[in-house]
Design an enzyme around this catalytic site. Structure first.
Site, short mmCIF file in Angstrom:
data_model
loop_
_atom_site.label_atom_id
_atom_site.label_comp_id
_atom_site.label_asym_id
_atom_site.label_seq_id
_atom_site.Cartn_x
_atom_site.Cartn_y
_atom_site.Cartn_z
N HIS A 81 -37.92 -24.27 17.83
CA HIS A 81 -37.46 -23.36 18.88
C HIS A 81 -36.66 -22.18 18.32
O HIS A 81 -36.47 -21.17 19.02
CB HIS A 81 -36.64 -24.11 19.94
CG HIS A 81 -35.24 -24.47 19.54
ND1 HIS A 81 -34.89 -25.72 19.06
CD2 HIS A 81 -34.09 -23.75 19.54
CE1 HIS A 81 -33.59 -25.75 18.82
NE2 HIS A 81 -33.08 -24.57 19.08
N ASP A 95 -40.00 -30.42 17.17
CA ASP A 95 -39.09 -29.28 17.04
C ASP A 95 -38.76 -28.98 15.58
O ASP A 95 -37.61 -28.73 15.22
CB ASP A 95 -37.80 -29.51 17.84
CG ASP A 95 -37.00 -28.22 18.05
OD1 ASP A 95 -37.62 -27.14 18.00
OD2 ASP A 95 -35.78 -28.31 18.26
N SER A 116 -28.65 -24.69 15.54
CA SER A 116 -29.99 -25.27 15.58
C SER A 116 -30.73 -25.03 14.28
O SER A 116 -30.77 -23.91 13.76
CB SER A 116 -30.80 -24.65 16.74
OG SER A 116 -30.28 -25.05 17.98
#
Length: 470
Positions: free
Chosen positions: A108, A138, A211
């Site tokens: 993402h 992911d 992230s």
């Protein structure tokens, strides 16, 4: 007095021992680990280019009949140049796993990016090439043109225990090379969007920009990739989730070798069990994954798995809760033969399954509206035959009767609603009103009953104990 002094000495000694144990469990700091690992952590900036208008066109010019007073609103910059949608920027973190420039991050973080810039700890910047990306886990792999880079080693997340210290390094809110620490809160957490990932939960402070960064153990090895947080405000509240490094490593290897990720696929719909469902299914405790749907032609159907089976073990790995099943099956390559241990209404057996390849995620089930009803039978349900028109609309539904009213409070609390199709009671299929009446008459009052319901495109089992005999 001497007795009191002895007690005080014993208490002091006990306190000293406790403090010593705590000092061993809690490190003074993580400075050495951070110093060794931080050079391999990178900042990632992404750009999604906006519209690029035709320079020969000038749509910003107003029509000739617009008064001069309003013409400036058509060209607020005053240069007469056409403009489109602006560039969109984002980013996150990542870490180097190979000295020749292989970088791992989240899918993402780089999704839909037209340009990816990787900035190293020494401030060098590189335009990165996207090697491959997988939304299901992911995980994404990038390549930059560099050599002799510092790297991080993979650890072993399977040995992590709740309470162990872990470290996160990343770029929260673009504060690059930020370090936070906390403890592992739990393992094997599930999320609907990434059902093939048994997430590591921790209380490490992770925020926007973390992230893709590494979750590091006290040995300086990567045990996870920081992926998402649970927060109503968007900031850290101590609920952070990381992808286990074993899951990420398998994804990276497949992306490098094949350019995509192939996952084993069983072809079943599953749900968890509560105490009443377990009792109705012949289990002594609510454990395993309850099969509520078997796809036609799937690996599960070919192996003989049926709706109502409870999957207890796959390839030697126990299924404690139903969310354990997808990541275990997904980690096995298609075409492999595995053993699946099931309980079929209390009778345990082992089946051999050759896994297929997953192509798309199974759909979720739904629920119909509630309704009042009048007492009718032991189940507390009013049903009627399906009409031909209903059968044509209910694609893929074999047999069953339509629930038209729910009188039983227990049935309503279990999720039974008007408009659902009742397909099975205690492993006995219902193909007519006569079959429904015969099965209900045989039910023992006060005992849990398991029913298979169809609603909104999928089937699921529920169990409840009817209040009383009617």
């Amino acid at each position: 007095m001497n007795h009191r002094l002895k007690l005080i000495r014993h208490a002091a000694l006990a306190a000293a021992l406790l403090l010593g144990a705590a000092a061993q469990a809690m490190p003074d700091d993580f400075a050495d680990v951070v110093e060794d690992t931080i050079p391999a952590v990178v900042n990632i900036e992404t750009t999604r280019f906006g519209d690029r208008p035709d320079p020969d066109a000038n749509p910003s010019q107003p029509p000739d009949d617009v008064p001069e007073l309003f013409r400036r609103f058509f060209d607020p910059y005053g240069d007469g140049m056409p403009r489109g949608r602006p560039d969109q920027q984002g980013g996150g973190s990542g870490f180097i796993v190979r000295a020749d420039g292989l970088v791992v991050t989240n899918h993402h973080v780089i999704e839909d990016a037209d340009e990816i810039i990787v900035r190293l700890a020494d401030r060098r910047e590189f335009v990165a090439e996207l090697v491959g990306s997988d939304a299901e886990t992911d995980v994404a792999v990038l390549k930059i043109d560099a050599e002799d880079l510092p790297t991080l080693d993979y650890g072993d997340s399977s040995t992590l225990r709740p309470g162990e210290w872990v470290i996160a390094i990343g770029s929260p809110f673009r504060f690059e090379q930020s370090v936070t620490a906390g403890i592992v809160s739990a393992k094997g957490r599930s999320q609907a969007q990434q059902q093939y990932v048994p997430f590591i939960q921790s209380d490490v402070a992770i925020n926007r920009g973390n992230s893709g960064g590494p979750l590091i153990d006290r040995n300086g090895q990567v045990v996870g990739i920081n992926s998402w947080i649970l927060s109503a405000s968007g900031g850290n509240i101590g609920l952070s989730f990381s992808i286990p490094i074993e899951t990420a490593e398998d994804t990276v290897e497949q992306l490098l070798e094949y350019g995509r990720v192939a996952r084993g696929y069983l072809g079943v719909g599953i749900q968890g069990l509560n105490r009443e469902q377990a009792d109705a299914m012949g289990l002594d405790r609510p454990v395993g994954a309850l099969v509520n749907r078997v796809e036609p032609g799937s690996a599960a159907e070919e192996a003989g798995i049926e709706a109502g089976d409870v999957i207890l073990e796959v390839a030697g790995r126990p299924i404690e809760v139903f969310s354990d099943l997808p990541p275990i099956v997904g980690s096995i390559r298609p075409g492999e033969e595995i053993e699946v241990r099931i309980s079929r209404w209390g009778d345990e057996r082992t089946l051999t399954v050759e896994l297929a390849e997953r192509e798309e995620a199974p759909t979720d089930d739904g629920r119909g509206p509630a309704s009042d009803a009048t007492p009718t039978n032991t189940l507390g349900l009013t049903v009627e035959p399906l009409t031909e028109g209903q059968r044509r609309q209910l694609e893929g539904v074999d047999g069953g009767v339509m629930i038209t009213a729910v009188e039983s409070d227990a049935a309503y609390r279990a999720g039974i609603r008007r408009g659902q199709v009742l397909q099975m009671i205690n492993n006995r299929p219902i193909d007519s009103m006569e079959a429904f009446r015969a099965i209900v008459e045989d039910l023992e009052p006060g005992r849990s009953v398991a029913v298979l319901l169809w609603s909104n495109g999928s089937s699921r089992f529920v169990a409840y104990t009817p209040e009383a005999e009617r």
